[in-house]
Design a protein around this motif. Structure first.
Motif, mmCIF file in Angstrom:
data_model
loop_
_atom_site.group_PDB
_atom_site.id
_atom_site.type_symbol
_atom_site.label_atom_id
_atom_site.label_comp_id
_atom_site.label_asym_id
_atom_site.label_seq_id
_atom_site.Cartn_x
_atom_site.Cartn_y
_atom_site.Cartn_z
ATOM 1 N N UNK A 358 0.868 -1.177 0.000
ATOM 2 C CA UNK A 358 0.000 0.000 0.000
ATOM 3 C C UNK A 358 0.900 1.221 0.000
ATOM 4 N N UNK A 359 0.794 2.050 -1.064
ATOM 5 C CA UNK A 359 1.629 3.240 -1.161
ATOM 6 C C UNK A 359 0.754 4.431 -1.530
ATOM 7 N N UNK A 360 1.242 5.606 -1.225
ATOM 8 C CA UNK A 360 0.552 6.828 -1.626
ATOM 9 C C UNK A 360 0.752 7.071 -3.125
ATOM 10 N N UNK A 361 -0.254 7.652 -3.767
ATOM 11 C CA UNK A 361 -0.171 7.919 -5.200
ATOM 12 C C UNK A 361 -0.999 9.149 -5.546
ATOM 13 N N UNK A 362 -0.732 9.683 -6.717
ATOM 14 C CA UNK A 362 -1.597 10.695 -7.289
ATOM 15 C C UNK A 362 -1.643 10.491 -8.793
ATOM 16 N N UNK A 363 -2.687 10.990 -9.405
ATOM 17 C CA UNK A 363 -2.840 10.908 -10.852
ATOM 18 C C UNK A 363 -2.258 12.181 -11.453
ATOM 19 N N UNK A 364 -1.189 12.038 -12.230
ATOM 20 C CA UNK A 364 -0.550 13.200 -12.849
ATOM 21 C C UNK A 364 -1.430 13.805 -13.937
ATOM 22 N N UNK A 365 -2.047 12.929 -14.732
ATOM 23 C CA UNK A 365 -2.879 13.429 -15.826
ATOM 24 C C UNK A 365 -3.779 12.311 -16.325
ATOM 25 N N UNK A 366 -4.993 12.685 -16.699
ATOM 26 C CA UNK A 366 -5.886 11.772 -17.403
ATOM 27 C C UNK A 366 -5.675 12.008 -18.894
ATOM 28 N N UNK A 367 -5.186 11.007 -19.592
ATOM 29 C CA UNK A 367 -4.858 11.165 -21.014
ATOM 30 C C UNK A 367 -6.122 11.192 -21.880
ATOM 31 N N UNK A 368 -7.072 10.303 -21.573
ATOM 32 C CA UNK A 368 -8.333 10.306 -22.309
ATOM 33 C C UNK A 368 -9.350 9.465 -21.554
ATOM 34 N N UNK A 369 -10.595 9.626 -21.929
ATOM 35 C CA UNK A 369 -11.694 8.805 -21.431
ATOM 36 C C UNK A 369 -12.319 8.085 -22.621
ATOM 37 N N UNK A 370 -12.705 6.826 -22.412
ATOM 38 C CA UNK A 370 -13.318 6.060 -23.491
ATOM 39 C C UNK A 370 -14.819 6.332 -23.502
ATOM 40 N N UNK A 371 -15.329 6.800 -24.652
ATOM 41 C CA UNK A 371 -16.768 6.956 -24.818
ATOM 42 C C UNK A 371 -17.365 5.563 -24.984
ATOM 43 N N UNK A 372 -18.098 5.089 -23.974
ATOM 44 C CA UNK A 372 -18.579 3.719 -23.979
ATOM 45 C C UNK A 372 -19.683 3.482 -25.008
ATOM 46 N N UNK A 373 -20.187 4.534 -25.610
ATOM 47 C CA UNK A 373 -21.178 4.351 -26.676
ATOM 48 C C UNK A 373 -20.508 4.084 -28.010
ATOM 49 N N UNK A 374 -19.394 4.788 -28.270
ATOM 50 C CA UNK A 374 -18.711 4.662 -29.558
ATOM 51 C C UNK A 374 -17.338 4.014 -29.446
ATOM 52 N N UNK A 375 -16.827 3.857 -28.209
ATOM 53 C CA UNK A 375 -15.481 3.340 -27.918
ATOM 54 C C UNK A 375 -14.394 4.288 -28.420
ATOM 55 N N UNK A 376 -14.759 5.539 -28.675
ATOM 56 C CA UNK A 376 -13.781 6.544 -29.094
ATOM 57 C C UNK A 376 -13.058 7.090 -27.871
ATOM 58 N N UNK A 377 -11.800 7.531 -28.084
ATOM 59 C CA UNK A 377 -11.012 8.122 -27.008
ATOM 60 C C UNK A 377 -11.221 9.633 -27.046
ATOM 61 N N UNK A 378 -11.809 10.179 -25.973
ATOM 62 C CA UNK A 378 -12.120 11.600 -25.933
ATOM 63 C C UNK A 378 -11.293 12.270 -24.838
ATOM 64 N N UNK A 379 -10.876 13.524 -25.043
ATOM 65 C CA UNK A 379 -10.085 14.224 -24.023
ATOM 66 C C UNK A 379 -10.873 14.343 -22.714
ATOM 67 N N UNK A 380 -10.160 14.255 -21.598
ATOM 68 C CA UNK A 380 -10.811 14.352 -20.290
ATOM 69 C C UNK A 380 -9.794 14.816 -19.258
ATOM 70 N N UNK A 381 -10.289 15.478 -18.225
ATOM 71 C CA UNK A 381 -9.446 15.908 -17.118
ATOM 72 C C UNK A 381 -9.699 15.092 -15.865
ATOM 73 N N UNK A 382 -10.803 14.349 -15.845
ATOM 74 C CA UNK A 382 -11.133 13.526 -14.688
ATOM 75 C C UNK A 382 -11.947 12.324 -15.173
ATOM 76 N N UNK A 383 -12.287 11.441 -14.262
ATOM 77 C CA UNK A 383 -13.115 10.273 -14.550
ATOM 78 C C UNK A 383 -14.253 10.224 -13.549
#
Length: 548
Positions: A358-383
């Motif tokens: 168990x270690x501490x972590x942080x998310x540096x950046x969200x690269x993309x989010x998958x649009x579950x309707x089209x499976x396309x990769x769309x820009x995102x800042x969070x999930x």
């Protein structure tokens, strides 16, 4: 005949029956699909037709059945929640255990609704086989493609596509062929080891356990036949020995063992192993189990290892073979499935659980989010809840990782909220080429051998340098060592530089410096002496040296 033989064995020799049952291979599979495709009905029919349902369960389901013209609603064998029965849908993951002569099975019945994606991911995360249902009346839907994508993302190697409700399409071969060809074009690019298509009617029991006389044109396996015969032993990674230590077993002064479960690979008595992160090498003296000592063990067995030397090893460390080490890293890319109503906060520190650490972590950046309707990769800042995306993760301490595609145990992790202790995310490491390294990579790690001056002066400079580097975002720490502990200092410096850390080695003798030079290697070694210059000037000079 086989069932009779097993029942006779129960009557004649219960211990022999239990031994045979224990030796059976366990297969985990998950059933996914769109709403009302018949997932729960298929499982219920399977359990019913192999006589894996108790009489009181059968009676209760018959009483609860409200389907017109049907004596049994097979879906009720798994849809146990009141809300599920009221709405006629699956909400939570339902697990069922059953066995045949050939194998033992654990099946997960997962929801089909998109809002329950996290539940589907939970049920599929440990599966050897994915079973996707497609309604023969509706054909291939977006949700069918979505679930196939998620199944491939989770590393499920084998896919069975059951085209259900064939009775409502007059058992048409043309209907089955059209759905098979369309869906195969989509799944061929998803990385499954094999994809098998079966036409079924879960309600009528056609091609579930027994072959369907109504479809003589189909010559492949039934659903049960496929599950009993699909080869899964070769899916396990038996090349890369990974042994995360869970517990140090010390029942008396004469016994010291390290307990855990083999995440992958094989270990034998006498094997040379290395302890991470210390880098200490030793050999396996014995492999102990509850039944006694063994000559070898393989994943996923749980054993206790006794080693030749009294090494420093505790929970969170990992024992591996020296020539097939995992990658040591603090930062990596991963596919992340977000499981909580509270969205991912990139500015927040979370706990990351990886194997036994168990270690501490942080998310540096969200690269993309998958649009579950089209499976396309769309820009995102969070999930948000049920989102799947790719993110760069940085841990406060190094981890010993493999790509998820190569090793599901050391390539996966969960994210825990430190305030609520809720599991909020799950990740699968995707960076790297998937190949296990023969030798660890530097990953930015440097060892600085610091000499000259008196001990007090060296310590002052070292700790000031450590503080400056930490403030700039690089993890640094100070190691002390003299002539008597030269080997230990050198091993620790090598392990830390492998992990990408800056290690400041305070050596009191030339023998210790020589040991560090040999173990770390010239590419990652820096040497300097402490002079009479002001402290700030000395720290600036050494910091500049470390970035060369």
């Amino acid at each position: 005949m086989a069932a009779v033989a097993e029942s006779e064995l129960i009557e004649r020799d219960i211990h022999a029956y239990l031994a045979r049952h224990e030796a059976k291979e366990l297969l985990r599979f998950v059933i996914v699909g769109s709403v009302d495709d018949g997932k729960s009905t298929l499982i219920g029919r399977l359990l019913h037709d192999i006589s894996a349902v108790y009489e009181d369960q059968l009676s209760a389901v018959k009483r609860a059945t409200t389907m017109a013209g049907e004596a049994i609603d097979y879906s009720l064998f798994t849809d146990g929640l009141a809300a599920e029965r009221e709405q006629g849908i699956t909400i939570d993951v339902a697990y069922r255990y059953f066995a045949t002569e050939k194998r033992k099975f654990i099946v997960a019945d997962t929801p089909g609704h998109v809002q329950y994606t996290r539940n589907m991911v939970t049920g599929a995360s440990t599966a050897d086989v994915g079973v996707i249902l497609i309604d023969a009346r509706l054909g291939v839907l977006e949700q069918s493609r979505r679930h196939a994508y998620i199944a491939s993302l989770l590393g499920i190697p084998h896919l069975l596509v059951a085209v259900n409700k064939m009775d409502l399409r007059d058992w048409s071969e043309a209907t089955f062929t059209a759905i098979r060809d369309e869906f195969r074009r989509f799944v061929d690019g998803l990385g499954f080891r094999d994809v098998t298509f079966v036409p079924v009617s879960a309600l009528r029991g056609a091609n579930v356990v027994e072959r369907a006389a109504e479809m003589p044109w189909y010559v492949g396996p039934t659903v049960l036949g496929f599950l009993e015969r699909v080869p899964i032993a070769e899916d396990r990674n038996l090349d890369d020995f990974r042994y995360p230590v869970q517990y140090v077993l010390r029942p008396n002064l004469d016994y010291r063992g390290f307990s855990g479960q083999l995440a992958s690979g094989v270990v034998k008595k006498g094997d040379e192993v290395v302890i991470l992160p210390s880098g200490k090498r030793t050999r396996v003296r014995a492999i102990d189990t509850f039944e006694g000592e063994r000559a070898e063990a393989f994943a996923p067995q749980s054993v206790t290892l006794r080693l030749d030397d009294e090494v420093d090893c505790s929970r969170g460390d990992m024992i591996v073979h020296p020539d097939r080490r995992p990658r040591v890293a603090r930062s990596f890319d991963a596919h992340v499935v977000w499981l909580h109503e509270q969205p991912l906060d990139p500015h927040k520190s979370y706990w990351l659980k990886h194997t036994t650490r168990m270690v501490r972590m942080q998310v540096d950046a969200v690269r993309f989010r998958v649009d579950l309707a089209t499976l396309a990769e769309v820009p995102a800042e969070t999930l948000g809840l049920n989102d799947i995306g790719r993110a760069t993760v940085t841990c406060h301490q190094p981890l010993y990782v493999d790509a998820y595609a190569r090793n599901r145990a050391t390539g996966s992790f969960v994210i825990v909220d430190p305030l609520t202790n809720n599991t909020v995310g799950a990740g699968m490491i995707v960076d790297g080429d998937g190949a296990t390294e023969r030798e660890p990579r530097p990953d930015g790690g440097v060892a600085l051998v610091l000499g000259g001056g008196d001990e007090a002066r060296r310590r002052a400079v070292a700790f000031a340098l450590e503080q400056r580097l930490s403030a700039s975002g690089r993890i640094a720490h100070v190691l002390f060592g003299g002539e008597g502990s030269a080997a230990g200092l050198a091993a620790a410096a090598r392990a830390c530089s492998d992990a990408g850390l800056v290690t400041i080695c305070l050596v009191g003798a030339e023998s210790a410096a020589a040991e560090v030079r040999e173990r770390v290697g010239a590419a990652r070694l820096r040497e300097a002496t402490v002079g009479d210059e002001p402290l700030d000037a000395a720290v600036a000079r050494l910091a500049a040296l470390l970035v060369q």
